[in-house]
Design an enzyme around this catalytic site. Structure first.
Site, short mmCIF file in Angstrom:
data_model
loop_
_atom_site.label_atom_id
_atom_site.label_comp_id
_atom_site.label_asym_id
_atom_site.label_seq_id
_atom_site.Cartn_x
_atom_site.Cartn_y
_atom_site.Cartn_z
N ALA A 124 0.79 -1.06 0.11
CA ALA A 124 0.07 -0.54 0.21
C ALA A 124 0.40 1.28 -0.04
O ALA A 124 1.29 1.72 1.18
CB ALA A 124 -1.35 0.20 1.14
N PRO A 127 2.52 7.65 -0.18
CA PRO A 127 2.72 8.18 -1.16
C PRO A 127 4.45 8.10 -1.16
O PRO A 127 4.87 8.83 -1.93
CB PRO A 127 3.18 9.54 -0.61
CG PRO A 127 2.95 9.98 1.03
CD PRO A 127 1.96 8.02 1.10
N GLY A 128 4.64 7.25 -0.78
CA GLY A 128 5.89 6.28 -1.23
C GLY A 128 6.83 6.49 -0.22
O GLY A 128 8.97 6.55 -0.92
N SER A 129 7.12 7.31 0.73
CA SER A 129 7.93 7.19 2.05
C SER A 129 8.80 6.24 2.36
O SER A 129 9.84 6.60 2.08
CB SER A 129 7.28 8.43 2.71
OG SER A 129 6.85 9.01 3.05
N LYS A 130 7.82 5.04 2.41
CA LYS A 130 8.66 3.64 2.79
C LYS A 130 9.34 3.04 1.68
O LYS A 130 10.44 2.80 2.05
CB LYS A 130 8.04 3.50 3.56
CG LYS A 130 7.78 4.12 4.87
CD LYS A 130 6.02 2.45 6.13
CE LYS A 130 5.69 3.21 7.05
NZ LYS A 130 5.04 4.74 6.61
N GLU A 147 -0.30 0.51 -5.71
CA GLU A 147 -1.81 1.36 -4.92
C GLU A 147 -2.26 1.12 -6.03
O GLU A 147 -2.85 1.16 -7.28
CB GLU A 147 -1.13 2.43 -5.31
CG GLU A 147 -1.84 3.87 -4.38
CD GLU A 147 -2.56 4.01 -3.58
OE1 GLU A 147 -3.98 4.39 -2.87
OE2 GLU A 147 -1.45 3.74 -2.25
N ASP A 174 -5.64 -3.70 -6.66
CA ASP A 174 -5.72 -3.34 -5.41
C ASP A 174 -4.66 -4.74 -4.76
O ASP A 174 -4.93 -5.66 -4.78
CB ASP A 174 -7.55 -4.30 -5.21
CG ASP A 174 -8.08 -4.48 -4.40
OD1 ASP A 174 -7.12 -4.15 -3.06
OD2 ASP A 174 -8.98 -4.90 -4.49
N ASP A 192 2.01 -1.11 5.63
CA ASP A 192 1.42 -0.01 5.87
C ASP A 192 0.48 0.71 5.61
O ASP A 192 0.09 0.69 4.67
CB ASP A 192 2.53 1.12 5.78
CG ASP A 192 2.17 2.46 6.85
OD1 ASP A 192 2.14 2.14 8.13
OD2 ASP A 192 2.54 3.16 5.84
N CYS A 246 -0.71 3.74 11.16
CA CYS A 246 -0.55 4.56 12.61
C CYS A 246 -1.85 4.62 13.50
O CYS A 246 -2.65 6.48 13.71
CB CYS A 246 -0.44 6.28 11.52
SG CYS A 246 -2.11 6.82 10.48
#
Length: 322
Positions: A124, A127-130, A147, A174, A192, A246
Site C-alpha cells: 500500500a 505516497p511513497g515515503s517507505k 497502489e 488492489d 503500512d 498509525c
C-alpha cells in the site's frame, strides 16, 4: 476541536491511567518535523546497507540549522516546530537530498531489515515515503510498489521519480488481490495499512480528527485483514512481512494480526522487535483485550504513544513458515 470522547473512552479500555495522560499530552503537543537523508540523490555511491550522510549533517549544521539525531537510528533526525521552515528552505530539502518523514513512519523499513539481492513488495505504497526509504537501504533492489487509487498512484510515481527511485516498478492494483498473481514470490513484504489515523491526532490541527469515527475503524479493519492476508500469501515460505499502522485501537493492530495467525493455523509466527530499546514512547503491545487473549508473541510487537516527537504507531514483524 475537542478530542472525540468516544475515542478517549475506547482508549481507556486498554491504556493505563499514566499512559492515558501521555496520550493526551502527545495529542496536545506541537509535533516536531522529522526527516532522513536521501542518498538516492546525494551524488555519493552507496554500498548495500550503507547510507552516505556525513556531508549532509555537516551541511545542515554549517547552515545554522538546529536539528537532533534520533538515538535509536542514525538515519533519523528532527527539528522543532519553530525550525520547520528553515529545514524546508534548506538546499538539501529543495534538492531532495533529505526527505521529510515522521519518526514513527521511519520505523517499519529497518524492522523489515531488507537485504541485498532480495525481492520486495510495498503493498500500500502511496505516497511513497517507505518505498523510497526501502530503495535507499538496498540500492538497485527489485521493488514492486502497489497502489489501488489512481490519483495516489500518480503521486507515488512522481514522488519516487523526483527523489531518485525511478527504477521501482509501480502497479495500479488492489493490494488485496496481489497474492493471486504473485503467490510465494517476495522475500520481504511491507504493508503500512490504510487506517483510522488515530496516531496522527493533534488538537492544533482539527482536520486530523475530523473524519474519525468507530464506523471508520470497522471499515479499516476489513481492509487491513485482507491486505495482511495478501501480504502473507505473496511472501515466500520463510519470508518476512512487516505490518504497521498509525492507529491506536487494538482492532486495527493486535486483533488484525491475531486474525491472520488464526487463519494461517500455525504457519505464521510473530518475531519479537528488539529495537528500538531506548525510545520512551514505546509501550508494551497488548496480549489480551476485552476478555480475548492474543498470541503470546504479540508482546514482541511495537506500540508507540503519540508525543511531541512521535505519532502513535504500531509495528509487527511476521515470518511465514517454510
Amino acid at each position: 476541536m475537542n478530542i472525540p470522547s468516544v475515542f478517549l473512552d475506547r482508549c481507556r479500555t486498554f491504556l493505563s491511567e499514566p499512559d492515558m495522560e501521555r496520550l493526551l499530552g502527545g495529542i496536545q503537543s506541537p509535533r516536531v518535523t522529522a526527516f532522513r537523508p536521501n542518498p538516492l540523490l546525494s551524488g555519493a555511491a552507496a554500498e548495500p546497507g550503507v547510507l552516505p550522510d556525513a556531508d549532509l549533517w555537516s551541511e545542515l549544521a554549517d547552515g545554522g540549522l538546529r536539528f537532533h539525531r534520533a538515538p535509536w537510528d542514525d538515519q533519523a533526525a528532527w527539528v522543532s516546530a519553530e525550525d520547520r521552515q528553515a529545514l524546508l528552505e534548506s538546499a538539501a530539502a529543495r534538492e531532495g537530498r533529505l526527505y521529510v518523514q515522521s519518526l514513527s513512519s521511519q520505523l517499519p523499513v529497518p524492522i523489515l531489515d531488507p537485504q541485498p539481492g532480495e525481492r520486495f513488495l510495498d503493498l500500500a505504497a502511496a505516497p511513497g515515503s517507505k518505498t523510497l526509504q526501502l530503495a535507499a537501504r538496498v540500492p538497485g533492489a527489485h521493488i514492486a510498489a502497489v497502489e489501488v487509487v489512481k490519483k495516489r498512484m500518480y503521486k507515488l510515481k512522481d514522488n519516487l521519480t523526483m527523489h531518485g527511485a525511478g527504477h521501482v516498478k509501480i502497479f495500479l492494483q488492489d493490494g488485496t488481490k496481489v497474492w493471486r498473481y504473485r503467490p510465494d514470490h517476495f522475500d520481504r513484504v511491507l504493508i503500512d495499512a490504510p487506517c483510522s489515523s488515530e496516531g496522527r491526532f493533534q488538537v492544533d490541527d482539527p482536520d486530523t480528527m475530523a473524519w474519525w469515527s468507530p464506523r471508520k475503524v470497522k471499515e479499516m479493519v476489513r481492509k487491513q485483514r485482507r491486505l495482511l492476508y495478501s501480504a502473507l500469501r505473496a511472501v515466500r515460505p520463510g519470508g518476512i512481512v512487516v505490518y504497521s499502522t498509525c492507529a491506536i485501537s487494538p482492532e486495527e493492530n493486535e486483533a488484525v494480526v491475531q486474525s491472520q495467525l488464526d487463519a494461517f493455523e500455525g504457519q505464521v509466527t510473530i518475531e519479537p522487535i528488539e529495537w528500538p530499546v531506548d525510545m520512551p514512547e514505546r509501550i508494551p503491545a497488548l496480549t489480551s483485550w476485552k476478555n480475548t487473549d492474543f498470541d503470546a508473541g504479540m508482546a514482541g510487537c511495537l506500540r508507540i504513544l503519540p508525543s511531541e516527537r512521535m505519532e502513535g504507531f504500531f509495528v509487527c514483524r511476521l515470518r511465514r513458515g517454510d
